[in-house]
Design a protein around this motif. Structure first.
Motif, short mmCIF file in Angstrom:
data_model
loop_
_atom_site.label_atom_id
_atom_site.label_comp_id
_atom_site.label_asym_id
_atom_site.label_seq_id
_atom_site.Cartn_x
_atom_site.Cartn_y
_atom_site.Cartn_z
N PRO A 1 0.80 -1.24 0.00
CA PRO A 1 0.00 0.00 0.00
C PRO A 1 0.82 1.27 0.00
CG PRO A 1 -0.11 -1.11 2.14
CD PRO A 1 0.55 -2.06 1.21
N ARG A 2 2.07 1.22 0.50
CA ARG A 2 2.87 2.45 0.54
C ARG A 2 3.25 2.93 -0.87
NH1 ARG A 2 5.14 4.46 4.96
NH2 ARG A 2 7.05 5.04 3.87
N LEU A 3 3.13 2.06 -1.86
CA LEU A 3 3.43 2.50 -3.22
C LEU A 3 2.57 3.70 -3.62
CD1 LEU A 3 3.91 -0.89 -5.11
CD2 LEU A 3 5.65 0.86 -4.67
N ILE B 1 4.87 -0.64 -16.06
CA ILE B 1 5.46 -0.62 -14.72
C ILE B 1 6.97 -0.60 -14.92
CG2 ILE B 1 5.63 -1.79 -12.51
CD1 ILE B 1 2.78 -0.88 -13.22
N ASP B 2 7.60 0.55 -14.67
CA ASP B 2 9.01 0.74 -15.02
C ASP B 2 9.95 -0.09 -14.15
OD1 ASP B 2 9.61 2.49 -17.23
OD2 ASP B 2 8.58 4.07 -16.13
N MET B 3 10.96 -0.65 -14.82
CA MET B 3 12.05 -1.37 -14.15
C MET B 3 13.19 -1.57 -15.14
SD MET B 3 10.25 -5.16 -13.99
CE MET B 3 8.65 -4.58 -13.43
N PRO B 4 14.43 -1.69 -14.73
CA PRO B 4 14.94 -1.51 -13.37
C PRO B 4 15.15 -0.05 -13.00
CG PRO B 4 16.75 -2.08 -14.81
CD PRO B 4 15.50 -2.12 -15.65
N GLY B 5 15.06 0.87 -13.97
CA GLY B 5 15.23 2.28 -13.68
C GLY B 5 13.89 2.98 -13.51
N HIS B 6 13.94 4.32 -13.44
CA HIS B 6 12.73 5.13 -13.19
C HIS B 6 12.00 4.58 -11.95
CE1 HIS B 6 13.13 7.69 -16.67
NE2 HIS B 6 13.30 6.64 -17.45
N ALA B 7 12.77 4.29 -10.91
CA ALA B 7 12.26 3.57 -9.74
C ALA B 7 12.19 4.43 -8.48
CB ALA B 7 13.15 2.35 -9.48
N SER B 8 12.43 5.73 -8.57
CA SER B 8 12.57 6.55 -7.36
C SER B 8 11.33 6.56 -6.48
CB SER B 8 12.94 7.99 -7.75
OG SER B 8 14.15 8.04 -8.46
N PRO C 1 12.28 1.64 0.87
CA PRO C 1 13.72 1.88 0.69
C PRO C 1 14.55 0.62 0.54
CG PRO C 1 12.83 3.28 2.43
CD PRO C 1 11.76 2.31 2.08
N GLN C 2 14.05 -0.53 1.00
CA GLN C 2 14.82 -1.76 0.88
C GLN C 2 14.99 -2.20 -0.57
OE1 GLN C 2 11.81 -1.41 2.27
NE2 GLN C 2 10.52 -3.24 2.04
N LEU C 3 14.26 -1.57 -1.48
CA LEU C 3 14.39 -1.90 -2.91
C LEU C 3 15.60 -1.22 -3.55
CD1 LEU C 3 10.65 -1.41 -3.92
CD2 LEU C 3 11.80 -3.59 -3.48
N ALA C 4 16.21 -0.28 -2.84
CA ALA C 4 17.28 0.54 -3.41
C ALA C 4 18.60 -0.21 -3.46
CB ALA C 4 17.43 1.82 -2.61
N VAL C 5 19.50 0.29 -4.30
CA VAL C 5 20.88 -0.19 -4.35
C VAL C 5 21.70 0.46 -3.24
CG1 VAL C 5 22.97 -0.33 -5.77
CG2 VAL C 5 20.70 -0.60 -6.84
N ILE C 6 21.50 1.76 -3.05
CA ILE C 6 22.28 2.51 -2.07
C ILE C 6 21.69 2.32 -0.67
CG2 ILE C 6 23.09 4.18 -3.76
CD1 ILE C 6 20.97 6.11 -2.80
N VAL D 1 19.18 -6.00 -7.08
CA VAL D 1 19.00 -7.26 -7.79
C VAL D 1 18.91 -8.44 -6.82
CG1 VAL D 1 20.00 -6.44 -9.93
CG2 VAL D 1 21.51 -7.39 -8.18
N GLU D 2 18.42 -8.16 -5.60
CA GLU D 2 18.22 -9.22 -4.63
C GLU D 2 16.99 -10.05 -5.00
OE1 GLU D 2 20.46 -9.75 -2.31
OE2 GLU D 2 21.56 -7.98 -3.02
N GLU D 3 16.95 -11.28 -4.53
CA GLU D 3 15.79 -12.13 -4.78
C GLU D 3 14.53 -11.53 -4.19
OE1 GLU D 3 15.33 -14.92 -6.65
OE2 GLU D 3 17.32 -14.34 -7.39
N SER D 4 14.66 -10.84 -3.06
CA SER D 4 13.49 -10.22 -2.44
C SER D 4 12.89 -9.14 -3.34
CB SER D 4 13.85 -9.63 -1.09
OG SER D 4 14.91 -8.67 -1.22
N THR D 5 13.74 -8.45 -4.09
CA THR D 5 13.24 -7.41 -5.01
C THR D 5 12.56 -8.04 -6.22
OG1 THR D 5 14.91 -5.82 -4.30
CG2 THR D 5 13.94 -5.47 -6.47
N PHE D 6 13.12 -9.12 -6.74
CA PHE D 6 12.44 -9.83 -7.83
C PHE D 6 11.08 -10.34 -7.36
CE2 PHE D 6 16.86 -10.41 -9.53
CZ PHE D 6 16.64 -9.70 -10.71
N GLN D 7 11.00 -10.81 -6.12
CA GLN D 7 9.72 -11.27 -5.60
C GLN D 7 8.73 -10.11 -5.47
OE1 GLN D 7 8.80 -14.59 -4.96
NE2 GLN D 7 6.82 -13.52 -4.98
#
Length: 708
Positions: free
Chosen positions: A220-222, A277-284, A291-296, A316-322
């Motif tokens: 829902p936070r999306l 649905i944009d990926m892997p960029g345009h993700a801000s 925030p756990q989806l971020a690289v930094i 590119v963690e498995e949790s992000t792919f999920q």
């Protein structure tokens, strides 16, 4: 003909309401001759004969076996009501009450031919529209509506035989709802107008750096966070919400219920909505929400308001792919389209390059570089979508590092992506900038923001979606064409329409008709513009040429010193109401007043504005000149001849600093000079934000000064 209503599903319509008072020719209507055949897009084959079909109070509206008469009849009735001021009173009478009456009949073809093909045959007594399925009947109804012309308070149709089918299967428009939210009622209106051009794909851009617009139940936070931002600039920052004590948030999102309604509405008009649905960029925006989806390690938790390309990528963690698969699962449940668009464009790899964890993942996966990492990323999504019976489509950057086996490419960086995809055996859609990027202005209208360059209706019409580099077999992979309405600089709903129409009519003909004829299209266009007026659709018209005022120029009438990133840029103030629009090159804010006659000029008056520098342009920002100011606020400098010439005036900016909108600076005295001279205008400043811009320059003569 079987006379039972149940067998024939026949709707009887008395068309007397079409013979309306006050329905005569408008002064702006096309001539009767041109109105009879002013169909856009042009049919594949049309033969006109002598005579006409006159709608009268005995005319019947009929639907044959298997035809969705209630839906199709209701649509046609409503369309005629909205454009001609009255409608078809369906349901008045029984079949056979007046078997000799005129009829307009819709029927399914006995040969079972499907697709979007239809035929329309009219005579003085009867009109028959036939097709293999409901799509063809719908397009036949649209053509029937376009054939109607007003005469003596009623409607007539020409006697014609039309055989029609589309050139391409993908005839699309992309609407960007991420940068600026458009309410559902506008989306439905946009779909309505698309259908009248026989477009069949709405590519709906729902996520980007600046917003996430689609409700996802699992996350829902999306939308709670990602759908809202504070717009860039001092004016929005000062617009305090009394409920929070913070700057007012701007945005909105589409609930899943709203999306279902919009998808169903589009389906009834033969339009498939393809979500992006944009990926892997345009993700801000997504990263701000999670925030756990971020690289930094410490990403911003605020949705940004700059335009351009951010470096933020999904990790590119498995949790992000999920996470992304969970999101796509809900997207699939909402959108029954064959294709799901995953973006894939403008993914700057700097964060991946700098991340030890991403580099370790690349080694684990045996990937040699970041391009292969993106390819792996997209292939993961393609595998998931395929497992759900869907197909992945993305912008042409998905070619880099290797293309997933079943992916379709949307070529935006020219036509090269389409050529590469088709050559490799992949389907492709042509959507190249600048011609099919409708954020380029259609006319040089000073009040219209957007990319400053102009792409005309004629240039859109001239676009050839079949690259010469492809052979006959490769050309079969071209699904069609699409224009994109990116709305970074198109804040209002009215402007979305102005930027889209009538250029969309030109693209519709490119996408549908086998033969192009600009002279014929131009002759038919006035009738299309009349339809826009009837439907309250804004459209762009070129202004008649006018002479420049020798002593006053707006920024759009001044010349820019360079052609790097030229924008027709809207002010950030006032927060509500009309705003000024400035012509500026954001990499070089510099203007030239050409051929100024200074022989009688005594002073110069400048109206200036300040706009936020909210552009993510990478290292290009280093090119922006920053002439050192003599005072804290800076100055507007005026030089003669060129931008390195003698400085003849300096206008301090201090009076404008506290005003977020346009400020007229105190006049600067100028010594008269004989002859005509170019005047160069530049701003001194300490930083690029804000960017000072010119609204207008006025040269005051001795005569004008004496009368003030």
């Amino acid at each position: 003909m079987d006379q039972t209503a149940a067998a024939k599903r026949t709707v009887i319509g008395l068309l007397a309401a079409l013979m309306l008072a006050g329905c005569g020719d408008s002064p702006k209507s096309p001539s009767r001759a041109s109105a009879l055949v002013s169909v856009i897009p042009a049919p594949s084959k049309i033969e006109q004969r002598a005579g006409e079909f006159v709608l009268d109070d005995e005319t019947r509206l009929e639907f044959g076996d298997g035809v969705e008469g209630e839906r199709l009849g209701g649509y046609l009735i409503d369309l005629v009501q909205r454009t001609h001021g009255g409608g078809l009173n369906a349901g008045a009478g029984e079949v056979g009450n007046n078997p000799g009456a005129k009829a307009i009949r819709f029927e399914l073809s006995a040969d079972g031919s499907g697709g979007e093909r239809y035929s329309l045959v009219s005579s003085p007594e009867r009109v028959v529209i036939s097709a293999g399925d409901s799509r063809g009947l719908f397009y036949g109804a649209v053509t029937l509506w376009q054939l109607m012309s007003k005469r003596d308070g009623g409607l007539v149709l020409p006697v014609v035989t039309i055989e029609d089918s589309p050139r391409f299967s993908w005839r699309g428009l992309m609407l960007d709802s991420a940068r600026h939210y458009q309410p559902p009622e506008f989306i439905r209106k946009f779909i309505d107008v698309m259908a009248l051009h026989k477009f069949n794909v709405l590519h709906w851009h729902l996520t980007d750096d600046q917003a996430w617009r689609l409700e996802i139940k699992k996350y829902p936070r999306l939308t709670e966070v990602g759908a809202w931002r504070v717009p860039a600039g001092a004016a929005p920052a000062a617009d305090i919400d009394p409920g929070t004590g913070k700057p007012r948030l701007y945005g909105g999102f589409y609930s899943q219920e709203e999306v279902r309604e919009i998808v169903a509405y589009a389906k009834d008009r033969n339009i498939t909505i393809v979500p992006e649905i944009d990926m892997p960029g345009h993700a801000s925006a997504a990263i701000a929400a999670y925030p756990q989806l971020a690289v930094i390690d410490r990403p911003s938790t605020q949705v940004p308001a700059d335009w351009g390309v951010y470096p933020n990528l999904f990790n590119v963690e498995e949790s992000t792919f999920q996470f992304l698969q969970d999101v796509l699962a809900e997207v699939i449940a909402l959108f029954p389209s064959e294709y799901i668009h995953v973006g894939g464009d403008e993914a700057v790899k700097d964060q991946w390059k700098a991340s030890a964890r991403v580099q370790a993942r690349m080694r684990e996966l045996g990937l040699k570089d970041e391009h292969e990492m993106q390819s792996y990323f997209i292939k993961r999504m393609e595998t998931f979508l395929s497992s759900q019976g869907r197909r992945l489509i993305g912008w042409d950057e998905i070619l880099e590092g290797g293309l997933p086996p079943k992916a379709t490419v949307m070529s935006w960086r020219g036509i090269d992506g389409a050529v590469a995809a088709a050559t490799a055996g992949h389907d492709t859609v042509l959507s190249p900038q600048p011609t099919l990027y409708f954020d380029r202005r259609p006319v040089d209208l000073p009040t219209l923001p957007g990319r400053a360059s102009v792409v005309t209706t004629e240039e859109v019409y001239a676009f050839d979606p079949v690259p010469a580099a492809l052979n006959e077999e490769q050309r079969k992979h071209i699904l069609g064409v699409q224009a994109n309405i990116w709305v970074e600089h198109i804040r209002t709903l009215e402007r979305v329409e102005l930027m889209t129409f009538p250029r969309a009519a030109a693209l519709a003909e490119v996408a549908w008709s086998p033969v192009k004829d600009w002279a014929s299209f131009s002759a038919r266009l006035p009738a299309q513009l009349e339809r826009y007026r009837a439907l309250d659709v804004r459209y762009a018209e070129a202004l008649p040429p006018r002479s420049l005022d020798p002593f006053r120029r707006s920024s759009h009438e001044l010349a820019l010193c360079s052609d790097k990133i030229r924008l027709s840029l809207e002010d950030d103030a006032p927060v509500t109401g009309d705003r000024a629009v400035f012509l500026v090159d954001i990499l070089d804010p510099c203007w030239v007043f050409k051929d100024a006659d200074l022989s009688k000029v005594q002073s110069l008056v400048a109206a200036v504005g300040q706009v936020p520098f909210n552009f993510q342009i990478g290292d290009a920002v280093k090119q922006i000149p920053l002439p050192p100011p003599a005072t804290a606020a800076g100055e507007l400098e005026v030089r003669i001849g060129d931008c390195k010439g003698e400085r003849i005036a300096v206008l301090p900016l201090a009076p404008a600093v506290g005003n977020h909108a346009v400020t007229t600076l105190p006049p600067a005295q100028i010594t008269p000079r004989e002859g005509k001279h170019d005047l160069c205008f530049t701003f001194t400043r300490k930083s690029i934000d804000p960017t000072w811009v010119i609204d207008s320059i006025a040269l005051q003569t001795t005569t004008a000064a004496a009368t003030e």
